[in-house]
Scaffold this active site. Structure first.
Site, PDB file in Angstrom:
ATOM      1  N   CYS A   2       0.838  -1.193   0.000  1.00  0.00           N
ATOM      2  CA  CYS A   2       0.000   0.000   0.000  1.00  0.00           C
ATOM      3  C   CYS A   2       0.879   1.250   0.000  1.00  0.00           C
ATOM      4  CB  CYS A   2      -0.870   0.020   1.243  1.00  0.00           C
ATOM      5  SG  CYS A   2      -1.882  -1.448   1.401  1.00  0.00           S
ATOM      6  N   GLY A  28      -1.158   0.820  -4.794  1.00  0.00           N
ATOM      7  CA  GLY A  28      -2.424   0.214  -4.401  1.00  0.00           C
ATOM      8  C   GLY A  28      -3.553   0.805  -5.214  1.00  0.00           C
ATOM      9  N   ASN A 101       1.179   0.124   5.773  1.00  0.00           N
ATOM     10  CA  ASN A 101       1.715  -0.577   4.607  1.00  0.00           C
ATOM     11  C   ASN A 101       2.517  -1.755   5.124  1.00  0.00           C
ATOM     12  OD1 ASN A 101       4.515   0.038   2.361  1.00  0.00           O
ATOM     13  ND2 ASN A 101       2.900  -1.455   2.162  1.00  0.00           N
ATOM     14  N   GLY A 102       2.163  -2.936   4.668  1.00  0.00           N
ATOM     15  CA  GLY A 102       2.885  -4.123   5.093  1.00  0.00           C
ATOM     16  C   GLY A 102       1.947  -5.253   5.414  1.00  0.00           C
ATOM     17  N   TYR A 257      10.252  -3.690  -8.689  1.00  0.00           N
ATOM     18  CA  TYR A 257       8.949  -3.431  -9.291  1.00  0.00           C
ATOM     19  C   TYR A 257       8.116  -2.351  -8.592  1.00  0.00           C
ATOM     20  CZ  TYR A 257       3.948  -4.316 -10.153  1.00  0.00           C
ATOM     21  OH  TYR A 257       2.608  -4.177 -10.400  1.00  0.00           O
ATOM     22  N   THR A 303       7.351  -0.833 -16.041  1.00  0.00           N
ATOM     23  CA  THR A 303       8.448  -0.811 -15.075  1.00  0.00           C
ATOM     24  C   THR A 303       9.798  -1.197 -15.677  1.00  0.00           C
ATOM     25  OG1 THR A 303       6.883  -1.157 -13.302  1.00  0.00           O
ATOM     26  CG2 THR A 303       9.163  -1.671 -12.789  1.00  0.00           C
ATOM     27  N   ASP A 365      11.634  -7.870 -19.052  1.00  0.00           N
ATOM     28  CA  ASP A 365      10.712  -7.463 -17.987  1.00  0.00           C
ATOM     29  C   ASP A 365      11.485  -7.373 -16.682  1.00  0.00           C
ATOM     30  OD1 ASP A 365       8.384  -6.554 -16.903  1.00  0.00           O
ATOM     31  OD2 ASP A 365       7.172  -8.263 -17.515  1.00  0.00           O
ATOM     32  N   ASP A 366      10.901  -6.615 -15.727  1.00  0.00           N
ATOM     33  CA  ASP A 366      11.581  -6.489 -14.439  1.00  0.00           C
ATOM     34  C   ASP A 366      11.520  -7.811 -13.676  1.00  0.00           C
ATOM     35  OD1 ASP A 366       8.773  -4.882 -14.358  1.00  0.00           O
ATOM     36  OD2 ASP A 366       8.957  -6.208 -12.635  1.00  0.00           O
TER      37      ASP A 366
END
Ligand SMILES: O=P(O)(O)OC[C@H]1O[C@H](OP(=O)(O)OP(=O)(O)O)[C@H](O)[C@@H]1O
Ligand SMILES: NC(=O)CC[C@H](N)C(=O)O
Ligand SMILES: [Mg+2]
Length: 508
Positions: A2, A28, A101-102, A257, A303, A365-366
């Site tokens: 988030c 998010g 966040n987490g 990312y 990304t 791609d990442d």
């Protein structure tokens, strides 16, 4: 993963919180919320949806006050019901709200303990509401009417002793101020900045430095692992280390990312780390694929673009944006269900045939996680006329679940789980596949801050830094949160009633 923001200002903070959330939207896309305090009263608006859809002028007008926090959500626990959108609120002691966040790894035990020891009931399945209640319980231990900074820090020490997992968090306490804290391993990011105004100094906390820049705050530093910062409503600043043992082990996937390239985390530029990933991977391709003829390097937007550009430069090959991204489709990896993710890749990316016809293309791609993007993109490159399609991933094989704030709960959903290179190559349909090694990935990020001795790399190596994650735990999380379990639960929930303290409901 988030996004969180918090501002203690000297004038209304609603617009700055909104603007901060818009630049954290990539963290998010499911729900957004802002809560402010004015005249010792909270005003809250939160709902499912993007920032631009959740907040209308009428909400913004009501979000008055010089102090507030905001959140954009990508669920990693509980459900995607709007009842679990953040910030959360509890009325005692004082009135506290919190954005997180987490992901807590011991939320179930904590929830049980809150009920049996403190008679506190958590009505949702959100780990963030558990975190808020633990904080509230600890702040409520003091019988003072006005808590001092030391009381705040004692509460965070107790939170750190009890909570396990990843948490970067911002809380607001009525008649007191704002409290920001980060888990003792610093897994999730949080920075703060300040702005001097005629009326005094304003402070801002945010998941990423880009939010500070957008709102005109001068970057000060990252919140340290285990540290808590308390800013009173009138702008007095206090900070303290609130854990005995701390190690900075930031999540390396932020650099691969999650984070925006223009952010700096723990003194590492995300952009520069991605360029370094490109250098390392380009050199590996040079070493291992000397026999392969490659005509052009093509990124898979968005990304991977900085990484692919650097690979092209190392290989001395042209870089071409052969896929056009539909700018109105968000990030597919953080979408809630596999069906939606799959459909969205085609809606999001479209090939420009002339960059593919008769060419040997190297797609970059990442990362390859579930393989949703890579499998479809390889197919699209072939449909567009490519002769050979080679694929390079700037991150190593993602083989293990994440339990610290990335919704990858199920090993069996990861395309590299239990598989070796050739098998994965076959499964995404490419003519050759190369992954960055874990050593090179770590080195690429570490170049930016050699003082960091450790990164949280569990998705690549299965090592869980909090020490409480074993196979039993992973099995439980898998059963609870794999795609099919989630979709069954969400369907059942869509017909059920919600009980939450959101001030404004549907259609407001
Ligand atoms: O293997 P997968 O499960 O498909 O996951 C990996 C892909 O998802 C992400 O892209 P996303 O579309 O989320 O966002 P982006 O535009 O920032 O690249 C990431 O950049 C990869 O492209
Ligand atoms: N991605 C996150 O940081 C999620 C926060 C919290 N675990 C939730 O599910 O709401
Ligand atoms: Mg992508």
């Amino acid at each position: 993963m988030c996004g969180i923001v918090g501002i203690v200002g000297t004038s209304p903070v609603n617009q700055a919180l909104y603007d901060g959330l818009t630049v954290l939207q990539h963290r998010g896309q499911d729900a957004a919320g802002i809560i402010t305090i004015d005249n010792n009263t909270f005003s809250l608006r939160k709902a499912n949806g993007l920032v631009k859809d959740v907040f209308h002028t009428r909400h913004m007008k009501r979000l008055q006050g010089n102090i507030g926090i905001g959140h954009v959500r990508y669920p990693t626990a509980g459900s995607s019901s709007s009842a679990e959108a953040q910030p959360f609120y509890v009325n005692s002691p004082f009135g506290i709200s919190l954005a997180h966040n987490g992901n807590l790894t011991n939320a179930a035990e904590l929830k049980e303990r809150l009920f049996t020891k403190a008679r506190r009931h958590v009505n949702t399945t959100s780990d963030s509401e558990v975190l808020l209640n633990i904080l509230a319980y600890e702040l409520g231990r003091s019988d003072k009417m006005k808590l001092e900074a030391e009381d705040m820090f004692a509460a965070i020490e107790a939170v750190n002793e009890q909570c396990s997992g990843g948490y970067a968090s911002i809380a607001m306490i009525i008649d007191h101020g704002m409290l920001a804290f980060r888990d003792p391993h610093g897994i999730r990011p949080i920075v703060f900045g300040k702005k001097d105004t005629e009326k005094g100094t304003e402070y801002m906390f945010a998941s990423e430095s880009v939010a500070l820049a957008t709102d005109g705050f001068e970057f000060v530093r990252d919140v340290a692992p285990g540290e808590a910062i308390y800013v009173t409503e009138d702008g007095q600043f206090f900070s303290k280390m609130c854990a005995d043992k701390t190690t900075l082990a930031p999540c390396i996937f932020e650099f691969v990312y999650f984070a925006r390239p223009d952010s700096t985390m723990d003194n590492m530029s995300v952009y520069a780390s991605r360029v370094n990933m490109g250098t390392k991977l380009g050199e590996k391709i040079q070493r291992e694929w000397a026999d392969k003829e490659i005509d052009v390097v093509i990124p898979i937007p968005e990304t991977s673009c900085d990484i692919a550009l650097e690979i092209a430069s190392v290989l001395g090959l042209p870089y071409r944006q052969g896929f056009v991204k539909n700018r109105y489709i968000g990030r597919t990896f953080i979408m809630p269900g596999q069906e939606q993710r799959k459909k969205s890749v085609r809606r999001k990316l479209n090939a420009i045939d002339r960059e593919f016809v008769g060419k040997n293309v190297l797609l970059v791609d990442d990362s390859i996680v579930r393989g949703t993007t890579s499998a479809q993109i390889v197919e699209m490159a072939r449909e567009a006329g490519a002769k050979n399609v080679y694929f390079a991933s700037a991150a190593p094989e993602v083989r293990f679940p994440n339990v610290y704030g990335i919704d990858m709960p199920s090993a069996s959903e990861l395309i590299a789980h239990g598989r070796e290179l050739e098998d994965i190559n076959r499964s995404i349909g490419s003519d050759g596949l190369v992954y960055q090694s874990i050593g090179d990935l770590i080195a690429a990020v570490r170049i930016e801050n050699p003082e960091i001795s450790h990164f949280e790399t569990s998705v690549f190596d299965g090592q869980y830094i909090t020490g409480d994650v074993d196979q039993d735990y992973l099995n439980r999380i898998d059963a609870l949160r794999n795609d099919s379990a989630k979709s069954t639960r969400e369907q059942a929930m869509s017909a059920s009633l919600e009980l939450h303290n959101q001030e404004t409901g549907e259609g407001e």
